[in-house]
Motif scaffolding. Structure first.
Motif, PDB file in Angstrom:
ATOM      1  N   HIS A   3       0.862  -1.176   0.000  1.00 27.07           N
ATOM      2  CA  HIS A   3       0.000   0.000   0.000  1.00 27.07           C
ATOM      3  C   HIS A   3       0.902   1.232   0.000  1.00 27.07           C
ATOM      4  O   HIS A   3       1.652   1.470   0.951  1.00 27.07           O
ATOM      5  CB  HIS A   3      -0.910  -0.002   1.229  1.00 27.07           C
ATOM      6  N   HIS A  35       3.248  -1.061   3.978  1.00 32.26           N
ATOM      7  CA  HIS A  35       2.852   0.254   3.499  1.00 32.26           C
ATOM      8  C   HIS A  35       4.049   1.202   3.483  1.00 32.26           C
ATOM      9  O   HIS A  35       5.024   1.015   4.209  1.00 32.26           O
ATOM     10  CB  HIS A  35       1.737   0.851   4.372  1.00 32.26           C
ATOM     11  N   ARG A  61      -1.439  -1.129  -4.219  1.00 29.95           N
ATOM     12  CA  ARG A  61      -2.540  -0.185  -4.183  1.00 29.95           C
ATOM     13  C   ARG A  61      -1.953   1.193  -3.886  1.00 29.95           C
ATOM     14  O   ARG A  61      -1.248   1.373  -2.884  1.00 29.95           O
ATOM     15  CB  ARG A  61      -3.581  -0.578  -3.132  1.00 29.95           C
ATOM     16  N   TYR A  63      -2.467   5.188  -3.171  1.00 30.67           N
ATOM     17  CA  TYR A  63      -3.408   6.148  -2.606  1.00 30.67           C
ATOM     18  C   TYR A  63      -2.936   7.553  -2.979  1.00 30.67           C
ATOM     19  O   TYR A  63      -1.905   8.018  -2.484  1.00 30.67           O
ATOM     20  CB  TYR A  63      -3.471   6.008  -1.083  1.00 30.67           C
ATOM     21  N   SER A 116      -8.579   0.073   2.216  1.00 34.00           N
ATOM     22  CA  SER A 116      -7.567  -0.973   2.053  1.00 34.00           C
ATOM     23  C   SER A 116      -8.172  -2.308   1.644  1.00 34.00           C
ATOM     24  O   SER A 116      -7.528  -3.099   0.946  1.00 34.00           O
ATOM     25  CB  SER A 116      -6.775  -1.141   3.358  1.00 34.00           C
TER      26      SER A 116
END
Length: 307
Positions: A3, A35, A61, A63, A116
């Motif tokens: 992340h 992350h 992922r 953000y 998430s």
């Protein structure tokens, strides 16, 4: 899965960056999720970092923590990579793309735990002269108002709202709102002066304007509305209907087109704004890109209609 949080520290109110960093740690460390947080320092950083993460090949992922401009950079970096998905954590002054998820979008997209584990969908992208966009492209007086806001913000004692009002006054009240253009929409060709050209993949721009309420980001087509030269009286009389997507009620003024590609040009330089990013040229071609982007969101939200 990794992340990656790409944070625009210039976006949002004072202290918002520090608060977000605390929320990331408080959410992801207890869950044991891999992350990383990176603060951007200049234009293009988010695109470069998103592309580097996507090129790694591992599932990630990303953000985009900021406004529509930050999201646009991340989308341009991650587009076409099946291992990468993107989302937008609202931190900027404008997060218009997220409005497709309903009135509670700001709170829900700020819930990092929900993000998430949320689902993802393959969203279309617009290619505008080689630049990708996920939301809305405007290229009329509204684009010139948006582009000039940044210039007026630099004036002494001028606040954000004051800069917008100043830009609105100059571009609508003191200068000509229309430009000579040639618009091509399939077999339809318009040669006239236009006040507004707006192409939608998403549904919202300009702080809540919704020209086409049934535009969908995953249907493989774009929606375009064109407003010809009108008087200032007509402009202000119809702006409310335009903002609420009531183009069908005013076909004599607000023209609607549906298709995979459009183009528009002018002998004069045109200003186009794509997801808040300013472009200038005499000719623009906008089409559905061959690349898509996976967009993830809280599982209790839906983007397919007004909620």
């Amino acid at each position: 899965m990794k992340h990656l949080f790409l944070v625009n520290p210039a976006a949002g109110k004072r202290g918002s960056t520090e608060a977000l960093l605390r929320r990331v740690e408080e959410t992801f460390s207890p869950l044991g999720l891999e992350h990383e947080v990176v603060l951007t320092s200049s234009a293009g950083d988010a695109e470069r970092l998103a592309r580097r993460a996507a090129c790694s090949g591992g599932p990630v992922r990303i953000y985009a923590c900021g406004g529509d401009g930050t999201l646009n950079e991340v989308v341009n970096g991650a587009a076409g990579y099946p291992n990468a998905a993107v989302t937008n954590v609202p931190k900027g002054t404008g997060n218009d793309f997220l409005r497709i998820f309903g009135a509670n979008y700001a709170a829900r997209f700020s819930d990092l735990a929900a993000l998430s584990r949320g689902p993802q969908a393959a969203f279309d992208l617009m290619d505008c002269n080689g630049k990708l966009g996920i939301g809305v492209i405007c290229a009329g007086v509204d684009a010139r108002v948006a582009a000039d806001v940044h210039r007026y913000k630099r004036l002494p004692l001028v606040t954000g709202p004051g800069a917008y009002l100043l830009s609105l006054g100059v571009n609508v009240l003191l200068t000509d709102i229309a430009r000579p253009t040639v618009v091509q929409a399939g077999l339809d060709r318009l040669e006239e002066e236009t006040s507004i050209i707006c192409i939608c993949n998403g549904r919202y721009y300009g702080g809540g304007f919704m020209p086409v309420g049934d535009a969908q980001p995953d249907d493989g087509v774009l929606d375009m509305v064109v407003v010809p030269r009108v008087s200032r009286f007509t402009f202000f009389r119809l702006v409310g209907a335009y903002a609420k997507g009531r183009y069908r009620s005013h076909p004599e003024v607000i023209r609607h087109f549906h298709g995979p590609a459009f183009s528009f040009s002018s002998p004069e330089e045109l200003v186009a704004v794509i997801d808040g990013e300013v472009m200038r040229a005499k000719s623009f071609t906008v089409r559905i890109s061959e690349r898509k982007v996976a967009f993830f969101y809280p599982g209790d939200l839906d983007y397919r209609g007004e909620n």
